[in-house]
Enzyme design. Structure first.
Site, PDB file in Angstrom:
ATOM      1  N   GLN A 103       0.780  -1.353   0.016  1.00  0.00           N
ATOM      2  CA  GLN A 103       0.092   0.122   0.023  1.00  0.00           C
ATOM      3  C   GLN A 103       0.889   1.326   0.096  1.00  0.00           C
ATOM      4  OE1 GLN A 103      -3.534  -0.646   2.864  1.00  0.00           O
ATOM      5  NE2 GLN A 103      -1.789  -1.832   3.599  1.00  0.00           N
ATOM      6  N   HIS A 121      -1.477   1.801  -4.187  1.00  0.00           N
ATOM      7  CA  HIS A 121      -1.907   3.019  -3.880  1.00  0.00           C
ATOM      8  C   HIS A 121      -1.122   3.953  -4.424  1.00  0.00           C
ATOM      9  CE1 HIS A 121      -4.131   1.878   0.093  1.00  0.00           C
ATOM     10  NE2 HIS A 121      -4.968   1.523  -1.078  1.00  0.00           N
ATOM     11  N   CYS A 132      -4.741  14.308 -19.576  1.00  0.00           N
ATOM     12  CA  CYS A 132      -4.286  13.135 -20.738  1.00  0.00           C
ATOM     13  C   CYS A 132      -3.746  12.124 -20.227  1.00  0.00           C
ATOM     14  CB  CYS A 132      -3.536  13.987 -21.830  1.00  0.00           C
ATOM     15  SG  CYS A 132      -1.953  14.146 -21.402  1.00  0.00           S
ATOM     16  N   GLY A 197       2.652  -4.483   9.058  1.00  0.00           N
ATOM     17  CA  GLY A 197       2.442  -2.946   9.240  1.00  0.00           C
ATOM     18  C   GLY A 197       1.554  -2.296   8.790  1.00  0.00           C
TER      19      GLY A 197
END
Ligand code: BJW
Ligand code: ZN
Length: 250
Positions: A103, A121, A132, A197
């Protein structure tokens, strides 16, 4: 209290025997490198309100404020290095079939030598045009610290001159379909997953351990404290990732 030798020995055997391992990481993975987490003590969200900075709405309202925050974070990242946990994962990938799904947007897994991993992410060093498909990778500036402050001009698209934005996933935005699909497939097909974590508070990423467990995988949490995912895991090791991962994966 350290994880008992017996648990570590058992996990080392499971890694050796696994046909497919998934390592799913969150901000705590980089905490020992000096990168702040999002939630909890010293977390980024303590000083900033997520809705003021990590949404498209916030960016459109005040791009200079949001860019200022991202540039500050990039500058901080120039000062840090991957830790032994990042390195243990990169090394293990040479020995076992391993899918890394992170992540984190900090790029530290790549810096530690991991390749072909899934950035759920996005990446703080990449920028994308609002109008664009153009993207720009700024990570080449990793070592030549450029002065970047809130007063710097906003980055504009080299192709159409529209505003560029950080290529990260903000709240309310869909994750890249191919990336999350690949992560779901890996989770459903693995026999061993490490959940490292993460608070497990952000969807859809947080459903990866649930999917893995449901599909029969052995799910191991590595965190410094219990999380929303603890009850979903077969075993939890409450120790810093940089200390415990090398013992399991070496
Ligand atoms: C250690 C340690 C050490 C410390 N060793 N451990 C209600 C219910 C369910 C979902 C929703 C809901 N309301 C809204 C939603 C959706 C929303 C969501 O999940 N919100 C929840 C917060 C409630 N999700 C989304 O909006 C996502 N998109 C989406 O759903 O799209 C739908 C859609 C479909 C189709 C079209 C359009 C839309 C997108 C989520 C994007 C998340 N983005 C961020 C910011 C990235 C950019 C940036 O950095 O600026 O991603 S938010 C932030 O949280 C970041 C992280 O990747 C993510 C997860 O955080 P993480 O990694 O878990 O960090 P922490 O800080 O939470 O935890 C750290 C952990 O480490 C702690 O447990 C510590 O104990 C531990 N730790 N030191 C081991 N040394
Ligand atoms: Zn453009």
């Amino acid at each position: 209290m350290g994880a008992t030798e017996a648990v570590i020995t058992d996990l080392r055997r499971r890694v050796a025997d696994a046909a497919s391992v998934v390592v799913f990481t969150g901000a705590g993975m980089s905490a020992e490198s000096g990168v702040p987490t999002y939630r909890g003590q010293g977390g980024l969200w303590k000083n900033f309100r997520a809705q003021d900075l990590a949404t498209l709405d916030a960016f459109q309202r005040n791009p200079a404020l949001v860019w200022g925050w991202y540039r500050e974070r990039r500058n901080r990242l120039l000062e840090v290095e991957p830790n032994d946990g990042h390195r243990a994962i990169a090394l293990a990938a040479g020995r076992v079939h391993l899918t890394l799904a992170t992540q984190n947007v900090d790029g530290l897994h790549a810096f530690a030598g991991s390749v072909n991993f899934l950035e759920l992410h996005g990446n703080i060093w990449r920028e994308q045009c609002l109008s664009c498909p153009t993207t720009d990778d700024r990570s080449r500036h990793w070592l030549e610290k450029v002065t970047q402050g809130e007063a710097d001009p906003l980055p504009l698209c080299p192709d159409c001159a529209s505003l560029m934005r950080p290529s990260v996933v903000w709240f309310g935005e869909a994750l890249d379909g191919r990336v999350i699909e690949a992560a779901f497939r890996a989770a459903e097909g693995c026999d061993l997953m490490f959940v490292v974590g993460t608070s497990g508070e952000v969807q859809p990423a947080a459903s990866l351990p649930v999917l893995a467990r449901r599909a029969g995988a052995y799910v191991v949490e590595v965190n410094i404290e219990p999380t929303l995912l603890t009850e979903r895991c077969n075993v939890s090791l409450f120790e810093p990732a940089g200390r415990v991962l090398p013992k399991i994966l070496a």
